[in-house]
Write a protein that holds these residues in place. Structure first.
Motif, PDB file in Angstrom:
ATOM      1  N   ARG A  72     -78.634 -23.427  32.078  1.00  0.00           N
ATOM      2  CA  ARG A  72     -78.852 -22.528  33.205  1.00  0.00           C
ATOM      3  C   ARG A  72     -79.052 -23.301  34.509  1.00  0.00           C
ATOM      4  NH1 ARG A  72     -81.965 -19.542  29.380  1.00  0.00           N
ATOM      5  NH2 ARG A  72     -83.904 -20.447  30.178  1.00  0.00           N
ATOM      6  N   ASN A  75     -75.663 -24.478  35.628  1.00  0.00           N
ATOM      7  CA  ASN A  75     -74.882 -23.372  36.198  1.00  0.00           C
ATOM      8  C   ASN A  75     -75.421 -22.972  37.574  1.00  0.00           C
ATOM      9  OD1 ASN A  75     -73.288 -23.283  33.917  1.00  0.00           O
ATOM     10  ND2 ASN A  75     -74.498 -21.673  32.929  1.00  0.00           N
ATOM     11  N   ARG A  79     -73.329 -23.231  40.986  1.00  0.00           N
ATOM     12  CA  ARG A  79     -73.085 -22.094  41.849  1.00  0.00           C
ATOM     13  C   ARG A  79     -73.500 -22.385  43.285  1.00  0.00           C
ATOM     14  NH1 ARG A  79     -75.138 -18.887  37.382  1.00  0.00           N
ATOM     15  NH2 ARG A  79     -77.162 -18.753  38.452  1.00  0.00           N
ATOM     16  N   TRP A  85     -72.429 -18.163  46.639  1.00  0.00           N
ATOM     17  CA  TRP A  85     -73.794 -18.057  46.134  1.00  0.00           C
ATOM     18  C   TRP A  85     -74.834 -18.453  47.170  1.00  0.00           C
ATOM     19  CZ3 TRP A  85     -74.507 -15.502  41.780  1.00  0.00           C
ATOM     20  CH2 TRP A  85     -73.400 -15.357  40.954  1.00  0.00           C
ATOM     21  N   CYS A 138     -74.261 -10.983  36.997  1.00  0.00           N
ATOM     22  CA  CYS A 138     -75.356 -11.939  36.820  1.00  0.00           C
ATOM     23  C   CYS A 138     -76.646 -11.254  37.254  1.00  0.00           C
ATOM     24  CB  CYS A 138     -75.116 -13.219  37.618  1.00  0.00           C
ATOM     25  SG  CYS A 138     -75.095 -12.977  39.400  1.00  0.00           S
ATOM     26  N   GLN A 139     -77.763 -11.950  37.033  1.00  0.00           N
ATOM     27  CA  GLN A 139     -79.057 -11.366  37.331  1.00  0.00           C
ATOM     28  C   GLN A 139     -79.222 -11.094  38.818  1.00  0.00           C
ATOM     29  OE1 GLN A 139     -81.266 -10.302  35.186  1.00  0.00           O
ATOM     30  NE2 GLN A 139     -82.725  -9.644  36.763  1.00  0.00           N
ATOM     31  N   TRP A 141     -76.885 -10.591  41.144  1.00  0.00           N
ATOM     32  CA  TRP A 141     -76.043  -9.479  41.577  1.00  0.00           C
ATOM     33  C   TRP A 141     -76.617  -8.150  41.116  1.00  0.00           C
ATOM     34  CZ3 TRP A 141     -70.078 -10.059  41.998  1.00  0.00           C
ATOM     35  CH2 TRP A 141     -69.779 -11.138  42.838  1.00  0.00           C
TER      36      TRP A 141
END
Length: 418
Positions: A72, A75, A79, A85, A138-139, A141
């Protein structure tokens, strides 16, 4: 592994009383005691192995957890290298607004053409389109999408008899995210569904500002007028199909409604029998198709505050009419007759609109040019835009020039007056 064999475990023993047998040097009690010691030792070893295995399993779980956190983190930082992002929440919210499915809105030029399909309904919610799709990327968004309340203001509801409770839960979750903002709803309603819809919308009746009710061509819709009960914020109402139930809506028409539309419904001579000026005096925008010229003029008299009218006519003959002036109408979209005789000539000869600013007209028969010129110049209306499309009777270049001159003259007069 110890040898567990004894003289007592031989396949064959003398056919005497076993309890009386005791081989020299091998007491049964001693053997049992020895086996118990061996069992205790094995049990202890198993417990030790299980403890080690549990410790390894726990260590494996911790390592997997740490691995996921590392992934995580990778990632997240990958991003952050993308400009997308790093966008502020406000910009993402605006982008999300642009991702919403287009709401079909009638094009004024299309309105003047025959046989143009103009959807008046919203698209049903789908996980393949915004806003539902945006919550599954995703969380972040999801948090942004749920926080943008305007994404959840438009909803199309279809009632069926299969899995309604699950569907109602999804619709309710969708509407709750609007958090009190005005709602635009489309209801697909069939027989025996009005009560279900009313129950679903009850918590949101103070939010509904725009409502489109579409009935299929079926008989026996139960109490459709219930859908207009207690809607204190309703301003726009569209009712489609099922002519038999149209009159039942008029008695329930809220006084807050300003825009009223009946796409695909034609009203004939019976119109005056169930309409009163009290019900229609507050309307400012109407889409209303009529069969006769008298019906059109009856409608205009019922709506003294009307500023925009979209109408069509299929009368087979012109009628003798008394002159009529409507002082508030500014926007007129007029489709002519599909019959042999053009009723627009009679309308243009008797109707005066001193505040008309935009006119869009279409006729399948010869355009009544002289009557139309008189219609535009008689009240000296402040015309800003003029569009005319004819079918069999094409306007000549001279006629187009005359119309253009009227528009220019209207603009000059308006500028001087201001």
């Amino acid at each position: 592994m110890p040898d567990l064999g004894t003289c007592y475990s031989q396949p064959k023993l003398p056919s005497t009383n076993y309890f009386a047998i005791e081989v020299e040097g091998q007491s049964i009690s001693d053997i049992v005691a020895e086996r118990q010691q061996q069992l205790a030792a094995i049990t202890a070893e198993i417990s030790s192995i299980q403890a080690v295995r549990s410790s390894i399993k726990n260590l494996e779980w911790q390592l997997v957890r740490q691995k996921n956190r590392i992934i995580r983190s990778i990632n997240l930082h990958n991003r952050l290298r993308s400009a997308l992002w790093r966008l502020p929440t406000e910009i993402i919210s605006h982008i999300f607004q642009l991702c919403l499915p287009d709401v079909p809105s009638p094009n004024v030029f299309q309105l003047c053409l025959p046989d143009v399909s103009r959807p008046h309904i919203l698209q049903p919610p789908s996980q393949l389109t915004a806003p539902m799709l945006l919550t599954e990327i995703c969380q972040r968004w999801r948090e942004v999408a749920v926080g943008v309340l305007t994404l959840w203001r438009r909803l199309s509801v279809t009632v069926n008899d299969h899995h309604w409770q699950r569907a109602a839960f999804c619709y309710d979750t969708f509407l709750k995210r609007s958090q009190g903002l005005p709602l635009s709803l489309t209801l697909q309603c069939s027989r025996n569904h009005s009560t279900k819809l009313q129950s679903l919308l009850l918590p949101y009746i103070n939010q509904i500002s725009s409502l489109s009710i579409n009935f299929p061509w079926v008989q026996g819709v139960d109490q459709p007028e219930l859908l207009l009960k207690d809607l204190p914020a309703l301003q726009e109402l569209t009712i489609g199909h099922n002519n038999e139930d149209i009159s039942r809506f008029f008695s329930r028409l809220p006084s807050t409604v300003r825009r009223l539309s009946f796409p695909g419904t034609w009203f004939g001579p019976m119109l005056p029998s169930y309409l009163t000026s009290v019900q229609w005096a507050h309307l400012t925008n109407i889409e209303f198709y009529v069969d006769e010229q008298n019906t059109l003029f009856r409608l205009l008299r019922l709506c003294p505050n009307l500023s925009s009218l979209t109408t069509a006519m299929v009368s087979h003959e012109s009628q003798a009419l008394r002159p009529f002036t409507h002082t508030k109408l500014q926007f007129l979209i007029f489709r002519g007759s599909v019959a042999f005789n053009n009723p627009l000539s009679g309308v243009f000869s008797t109707l005066s609109l001193p505040n008309l600013r935009r006119f869009y007209g279409w006729s399948s028969s010869t355009w009544p040019h002289e009557e139309f010129k008189e219609f535009l110049t008689r009240p000296k209306c402040p015309l800003e835009k003029l569009f005319v499309s004819t079918g069999s009777g094409i306007m000549t270049a001279e006629q187009r020039a005359e119309c253009a001159a009227i528009v220019r003259s209207s603009r000059v007069s308006r500028s001087q007056a201001s």
